[in-house]
Design an enzyme around this catalytic site. Sequence first.
Site, PDB file in Angstrom:
ATOM      1  N   ARG A 103     -38.814  -0.090  34.831  1.00 54.69           N
ATOM      2  CA  ARG A 103     -39.295   1.248  35.427  1.00 54.69           C
ATOM      3  C   ARG A 103     -38.801   2.302  34.580  1.00 54.69           C
ATOM      4  O   ARG A 103     -37.429   2.367  34.179  1.00 54.69           O
ATOM      5  CB  ARG A 103     -38.526   1.047  36.943  1.00 54.69           C
ATOM      6  CG  ARG A 103     -38.357   2.558  37.471  1.00 54.69           C
ATOM      7  CD  ARG A 103     -38.091   2.399  38.863  1.00 54.69           C
ATOM      8  NE  ARG A 103     -38.953   1.789  39.857  1.00 54.69           N
ATOM      9  CZ  ARG A 103     -38.649   2.049  40.979  1.00 54.69           C
ATOM     10  NH1 ARG A 103     -37.945   2.613  41.550  1.00 54.69           N
ATOM     11  NH2 ARG A 103     -40.040   1.399  41.720  1.00 54.69           N
ATOM     12  N   HIS A 130     -47.980   3.489  39.496  1.00 57.88           N
ATOM     13  CA  HIS A 130     -47.258   2.415  39.923  1.00 57.88           C
ATOM     14  C   HIS A 130     -47.841   1.146  40.395  1.00 57.88           C
ATOM     15  O   HIS A 130     -48.284   0.866  41.559  1.00 57.88           O
ATOM     16  CB  HIS A 130     -46.520   2.993  41.113  1.00 57.88           C
ATOM     17  CG  HIS A 130     -45.399   2.283  41.884  1.00 57.88           C
ATOM     18  ND1 HIS A 130     -44.748   0.946  41.306  1.00 57.88           N
ATOM     19  CD2 HIS A 130     -44.531   2.487  42.873  1.00 57.88           C
ATOM     20  CE1 HIS A 130     -43.803   0.458  41.929  1.00 57.88           C
ATOM     21  NE2 HIS A 130     -43.644   1.276  42.968  1.00 57.88           N
ATOM     22  N   GLN A 133     -47.005  -1.416  43.493  1.00 57.27           N
ATOM     23  CA  GLN A 133     -47.168  -0.835  44.642  1.00 57.27           C
ATOM     24  C   GLN A 133     -48.666  -1.030  45.260  1.00 57.27           C
ATOM     25  O   GLN A 133     -48.854  -1.434  46.612  1.00 57.27           O
ATOM     26  CB  GLN A 133     -46.757   0.490  44.711  1.00 57.27           C
ATOM     27  CG  GLN A 133     -46.858   1.217  45.930  1.00 57.27           C
ATOM     28  CD  GLN A 133     -45.607   0.530  47.013  1.00 57.27           C
ATOM     29  OE1 GLN A 133     -44.539   0.393  46.630  1.00 57.27           O
ATOM     30  NE2 GLN A 133     -46.194  -0.045  48.187  1.00 57.27           N
ATOM     31  N   ASP A 221     -46.612   9.812  50.391  1.00 57.36           N
ATOM     32  CA  ASP A 221     -45.594   9.542  49.507  1.00 57.36           C
ATOM     33  C   ASP A 221     -44.581  10.609  49.478  1.00 57.36           C
ATOM     34  O   ASP A 221     -45.113  11.760  49.787  1.00 57.36           O
ATOM     35  CB  ASP A 221     -46.131   9.226  47.904  1.00 57.36           C
ATOM     36  CG  ASP A 221     -45.167   8.599  47.006  1.00 57.36           C
ATOM     37  OD1 ASP A 221     -43.860   8.164  47.868  1.00 57.36           O
ATOM     38  OD2 ASP A 221     -45.288   8.669  45.983  1.00 57.36           O
ATOM     39  N   CYS A 261     -45.392   4.157  50.545  1.00 58.18           N
ATOM     40  CA  CYS A 261     -44.618   3.186  49.579  1.00 58.18           C
ATOM     41  C   CYS A 261     -43.201   3.052  49.962  1.00 58.18           C
ATOM     42  O   CYS A 261     -42.397   2.137  49.591  1.00 58.18           O
ATOM     43  CB  CYS A 261     -44.940   3.407  48.220  1.00 58.18           C
ATOM     44  SG  CYS A 261     -44.414   5.066  47.664  1.00 58.18           S
ATOM     45  N   ARG A 289     -44.770  -6.502  48.713  1.00 57.91           N
ATOM     46  CA  ARG A 289     -44.438  -6.205  47.675  1.00 57.91           C
ATOM     47  C   ARG A 289     -43.771  -7.557  47.000  1.00 57.91           C
ATOM     48  O   ARG A 289     -44.314  -8.001  45.787  1.00 57.91           O
ATOM     49  CB  ARG A 289     -43.187  -5.340  47.447  1.00 57.91           C
ATOM     50  CG  ARG A 289     -43.523  -3.868  47.688  1.00 57.91           C
ATOM     51  CD  ARG A 289     -44.352  -3.180  46.740  1.00 57.91           C
ATOM     52  NE  ARG A 289     -43.878  -3.209  45.132  1.00 57.91           N
ATOM     53  CZ  ARG A 289     -42.988  -2.456  44.629  1.00 57.91           C
ATOM     54  NH1 ARG A 289     -42.692  -1.417  45.241  1.00 57.91           N
ATOM     55  NH2 ARG A 289     -42.363  -2.320  43.441  1.00 57.91           N
TER      56      ARG A 289
HETATM   57  N1   CP Z   1     -41.857   1.596  46.603  1.00 64.58           N
HETATM   58  C1   CP Z   1     -40.859   1.574  45.715  1.00 64.58           C
HETATM   59  O1   CP Z   1     -41.186   1.245  44.593  1.00 64.58           O
HETATM   60  O2   CP Z   1     -39.582   1.818  46.151  1.00 64.58           O
HETATM   61  P1   CP Z   1     -38.297   1.514  45.208  1.00 64.58           P
HETATM   62  O3   CP Z   1     -38.102   2.818  44.653  1.00 64.58           O
HETATM   63  O4   CP Z   1     -37.260   1.454  46.330  1.00 64.58           O
HETATM   64  O5   CP Z   1     -38.514   0.384  44.327  1.00 64.58           O
HETATM   65  N1  NVA Z   2     -43.573   8.758  43.748  1.00 69.09           N
HETATM   66  C1  NVA Z   2     -42.403   8.128  43.946  1.00 69.09           C
HETATM   67  C2  NVA Z   2     -42.544   6.655  44.145  1.00 69.09           C
HETATM   68  C3  NVA Z   2     -41.233   6.164  44.636  1.00 69.09           C
HETATM   69  C4  NVA Z   2     -41.551   4.700  44.977  1.00 69.09           C
HETATM   70  C5  NVA Z   2     -41.502   8.373  42.772  1.00 69.09           C
HETATM   71  O1  NVA Z   2     -42.072   8.175  41.739  1.00 69.09           O
HETATM   72  O2  NVA Z   2     -40.537   8.838  43.069  1.00 69.09           O
END
Ligand code: CP
Ligand code: NVA
Length: 303
Positions: A103, A130, A133, A221, A261, A289
């Site tokens: 990430r 992502h 997701q 989101d 998400c 997930r």
């Molecule tokens: N939806 C998602 O990726 O959540 P987290 O940021 O908690 O991993």
């Molecule tokens: N768009 C959000 C998704 C979190 C899972 C972010 O990038 O923070």
Amino acid sequence: MKRDLISILDITAGELDQLLATAARMKEMRRKGQPHRCLPGKTLAMIFEKSSTRTRISFEVGMAELGGTALFLSVHDLQIGRGEEIRDTARVASRYVSAVMIRAYRHSTIEEFARYATIPVINGLSDLEHPCQILADIMTIKENFQKTEGIRVGWVGDGDNVCNSLILSSVLTGMEVTVATPPRFQPPEEILGRARAGGGRVRVVSDPREAVRDAHVVVTDTWVSMGTEEERDARLRAFSGYTINADMMDLAAPDAIFMHCLPAHRGQEVTDDVIEGPRSVVFDEAENRLHAQKALLAFLMQD
Ligand code: CP
Ligand code: NVA
């Protein structure tokens, strides 16, 4: 040759079907308490530049349920945090573990890691996409409608990483995606172009009502993604009017579902009554997930 999942379009439509079938099978086996340890002795390194609840827990639990091991590695503890190069970290990690999930703030970080790694690399969220997701989201949509072809998805809010992967996934699923964002927050042209070139049916509008009208799936989101916190106040102003509330849900198809998400911000992108209401499938989506990623891990890592 090793395979990665950096973009949702790194898999084909046929592979997506296969992954979702495996995910559904693993979900059922887990429910029945039947073991499905297909990755004994395998190790997944999970590198996080940003916070996570779902991604971390689902990958870590997923690896354990498949009989393997997951290592949580924060960049604050790794030498990356002190300036060690991504390409060196990628080559070192490749000597120890079977796959890496990352990430990262920048999508290019994950691409660079994958270029130098000799093991599969999974995008656990970047500024551009992502994909994990969206695997879970497609699984959830299929569970509710038994198909994806022709399903109308209305995305309301920020044209962000999750939105981008959803747009691209229309190439694989045949879903019709309408995105409603304020003009400044539209998804990148590059993403729209790739989706359309692949036959994806995608529209971008500014009126949220246009996106949700007759939609089977209403999805949103956060308005303040990780890494955009400095713009928080400007974003909250720009997105006013884009909240999914009961009136918006009333415009959707009678059997419409609400997806997010998570993490959610009640009173901003969605009202409490919608996310807590009978059409909300957000916790099934979060659960999926786990199942979708277990299928992905098996696909990428099984001998
Ligand atoms: N939806 C998602 O990726 O959540 P987290 O940021 O908690 O991993
Ligand atoms: N768009 C959000 C998704 C979190 C899972 C972010 O990038 O923070």
